[in-house]
Design an enzyme around this catalytic site. Structure first.
Site, mmCIF file in Angstrom:
data_model
loop_
_atom_site.group_PDB
_atom_site.id
_atom_site.type_symbol
_atom_site.label_atom_id
_atom_site.label_comp_id
_atom_site.label_asym_id
_atom_site.label_seq_id
_atom_site.Cartn_x
_atom_site.Cartn_y
_atom_site.Cartn_z
ATOM 1 N N TYR A 59 0.819 -1.239 -0.135
ATOM 2 C CA TYR A 59 0.031 -0.043 -0.187
ATOM 3 C C TYR A 59 0.975 1.275 0.188
ATOM 4 C CZ TYR A 59 -3.553 -3.349 1.556
ATOM 5 O OH TYR A 59 -4.087 -4.459 1.584
ATOM 6 N N HIS A 144 0.459 -12.263 1.274
ATOM 7 C CA HIS A 144 -0.173 -11.353 0.605
ATOM 8 C C HIS A 144 -0.437 -11.837 -0.807
ATOM 9 C CE1 HIS A 144 -1.163 -6.687 -0.261
ATOM 10 N NE2 HIS A 144 -2.095 -7.424 -0.215
#
Length: 334
Positions: A59, A144
């Protein structure tokens, strides 16, 4: 003293508030967010009783972790749960520092993401995340998006996380994905404590009900539900036919179904977004719903949705009409 929202606990003892703060937007997802907006959003979340905060190196190439760490620095660390992710290692990239990131975040591309589910990659990723967040441990570390990396993620990746869990550097381990089938395999075949499923356990997409949730319930694995608005289609009281669904244009039949769900909600005095937020929490395997929040106003509106009074008759009608199966009923019929 601010009271916290109700919590649900993982088998490791880690307690998560039923509503969690998704920090992707603090990494300038799709547009810039100021440091002040990020700080105010986290403050509003804390004041509203949220104690679970989720981020990732992906992010904003570390920006989300940095901002979240600064915003939480003055908060008692043992009174909050913090999760981040591994598998996308950030490495220096001076040759691209003069351009913007090309993966959805408005940040300079001074570093680049490298897929790495090796032991060394996992250890380095966690070490870097701890430094950016300004903490000594993660309450949860997720693999992830290992969609194309099952072999390494399910072996060296999981093994490294287990090692960190045994050392106390990580409290609980799991995987986070935009699909449910592989998450169910992680639950069945590895020693995960929790999984995060994005967009696959919502009013419009019940894929997780078929395999993941029964497996998680059977093995005592917690489920965190994310992307409950399905890319925006469920985020407004009135369904926007131009809204996105599953990161793309919404098919006509999906829009029509969303509108029918909204009509049922309206008949019961409930907003569609409130139903979207509360729907996953009806399943006993779900420990938290995480939604992305960019500003303090986003936080306050999400808290209103979470706290909205929803009659049982609404869930019964959606189930009977074949619009959205009631997770509470599904859990008892497995």
């Amino acid at each position: 003293m601010t009271s916290t929202l109700p919590t649900r606990s993982l088998r490791t003892g880690t307690a998560l508030t039923e509503l969690g703060f998704g920090a992707a937007q603090l990494g300038n997802l799709f547009r810039e967010t100021t440091d002040e907006e990020a700080r105010d959003a986290v403050t509003a979340a804390w004041d509203g009783g949220l104690r679970y905060f989720d981020t990732a190196p992906h992010y904003g190439l570390g920006l989300s972790e940095q901002r979240l760490g600064r915003a939480l620095a003055a908060r008692p660390r043992d009174r909050l749960a913090l999760s981040s992710k591994v598998g996308r290692l950030l490495v220096e990239s001076p040759g691209t520092a003069d351009r913007l990131d090309d993966d959805g975040f408005v940040v300079p591309a001074a570093t680049r993401r490298v897929w790495d589910f090796s032991r060394d990659g996992i250890l380095r990723s966690v070490e870097q995340s701890l430094a950016r967040l300004g903490t000594d441990w993660l309450d949860i570390a997720y693999l992830h998006d290992p969609d194309d990396h099952w072999e390494s993620a399910s072996t060296t990746g999981i093994d490294a996380l287990v090692e960190l869990r045994e050392q106390g550097v990580v409290g609980a381990i799991g995987a986070g994905m935009n699909q449910s089938a592989m998450l169910a395999e992680f639950v069945r075949r590895t020693d995960v404590d929790v999984v995060m499923v994005a967009g696959r356990f919502t009013l419009l997409d019940g894929a997780a009900l078929g395999g993941l949730l029964p497996a998680a319930q059977e093995r005592g694995v917690g489920v965190v539900a994310a992307a409950v608005y399905n890319s925006g289609l469920l985020s407004s009281e009135q369904v926007d036919p131009n809204a996105h669904f599953d990161y793309g244009s919404a098919p006509a039949e999906v829009i029509e179904r969303a509108q029918r769900i909204a009509d049922v909600c309206r008949a019961h005095g409930v907003s569609l977004p409130a139903a979207a937020v509360q729907y996953p929490l009806r399943h006993p395997a779900v420990v938290s719903v995480v939604t992305g929040m960019r500003t303090a106003a986003h936080v306050r509106s999400t808290l209103e949705r979470y706290r909205a009074d929803i009659p049982e008759a609404l869930w019964e009608e959606l189930d009977a009409a074949g619009l959205a199966p009631d997770p509470a009923m599904a859990a008892t019929q497995r």
